[in-house]
Design an enzyme around this catalytic site. Sequence first.
Site, short mmCIF file in Angstrom:
data_model
loop_
_atom_site.label_atom_id
_atom_site.label_comp_id
_atom_site.label_asym_id
_atom_site.label_seq_id
_atom_site.Cartn_x
_atom_site.Cartn_y
_atom_site.Cartn_z
N ASP A 225 -5.50 7.20 -6.33
CA ASP A 225 -5.78 8.62 -6.11
C ASP A 225 -6.72 8.80 -4.91
OD1 ASP A 225 -5.79 11.38 -6.57
OD2 ASP A 225 -7.17 11.26 -8.27
N ASN B 165 -5.65 12.59 -11.58
CA ASN B 165 -6.32 13.04 -12.80
C ASN B 165 -6.02 14.53 -12.97
OD1 ASN B 165 -8.45 14.64 -11.41
ND2 ASN B 165 -9.13 12.62 -10.72
N THR C 88 -2.49 2.28 -15.17
CA THR C 88 -2.83 0.88 -15.45
C THR C 88 -4.15 0.43 -14.84
OG1 THR C 88 -1.58 0.04 -13.55
CG2 THR C 88 -0.40 0.23 -15.65
N GLY C 89 -4.78 1.28 -14.06
CA GLY C 89 -6.07 0.94 -13.46
C GLY C 89 -7.20 1.33 -14.40
N ASP D 254 0.85 -1.18 0.00
CA ASP D 254 0.00 0.00 0.00
C ASP D 254 0.89 1.24 0.00
OD1 ASP D 254 -1.68 2.11 0.65
OD2 ASP D 254 -2.68 1.06 2.29
N GLY E 145 -9.32 4.44 -7.06
CA GLY E 145 -8.02 3.75 -7.04
C GLY E 145 -7.02 4.38 -6.10
#
Length: 178
Positions: free
Chosen positions: A36, A26, A124-125, A12, A34
């Site tokens: 963020d 973003n 990648t999410g 984590d 995710g």
Amino acid sequence: MAGEHLQVVHGDITRMEVDAIVNAANSGLLGGGGVDGAIHGAGGPAIMAACREIRERQGGCPTGEAVITTGGLLPAPYVIHAVGPVWRGGGENEDALLASAYRNSIRLAAEHRLRTLAFPNISTGVYGFPRERAADIAIAAVRQALAEADTIEQVTFVCFDDENYRLYRERLGAFGGL
């Protein structure tokens, strides 16, 4: 960077005890899902307040760029918010934009004289960037940027899921990075 030190850990990123963690942000800088959302949640309101100040000053953060804020309640004193691209099939400069997000994060860390930095798997999410391609771009971009960032002693790729962890272990093992 003298004596390159790249490593990968499974865990984590909000618990990393480093000088700065990188957020897969973003362009609006107002949190999201995710990693963020996890960083904003764990770091508390100070991170959001700092992001709002940046938005007021410059209107957000363009794709491929990065900005730095306080780490709030996180163990890391700083968060570097890097905006990776949404995957649209590879024909819209996604590779270069992803590499730029990693390089600009290293540049910001060096400008602030930070020594240790932890990255998530940017784009990648929900942004859908192919994981193998993203891992190769991330490692190459970080290595390139570290050549001009003499303050940085350790870069850690923090993988939340098993698939990315295996990918980074394979890639870094093949390059002698572990």
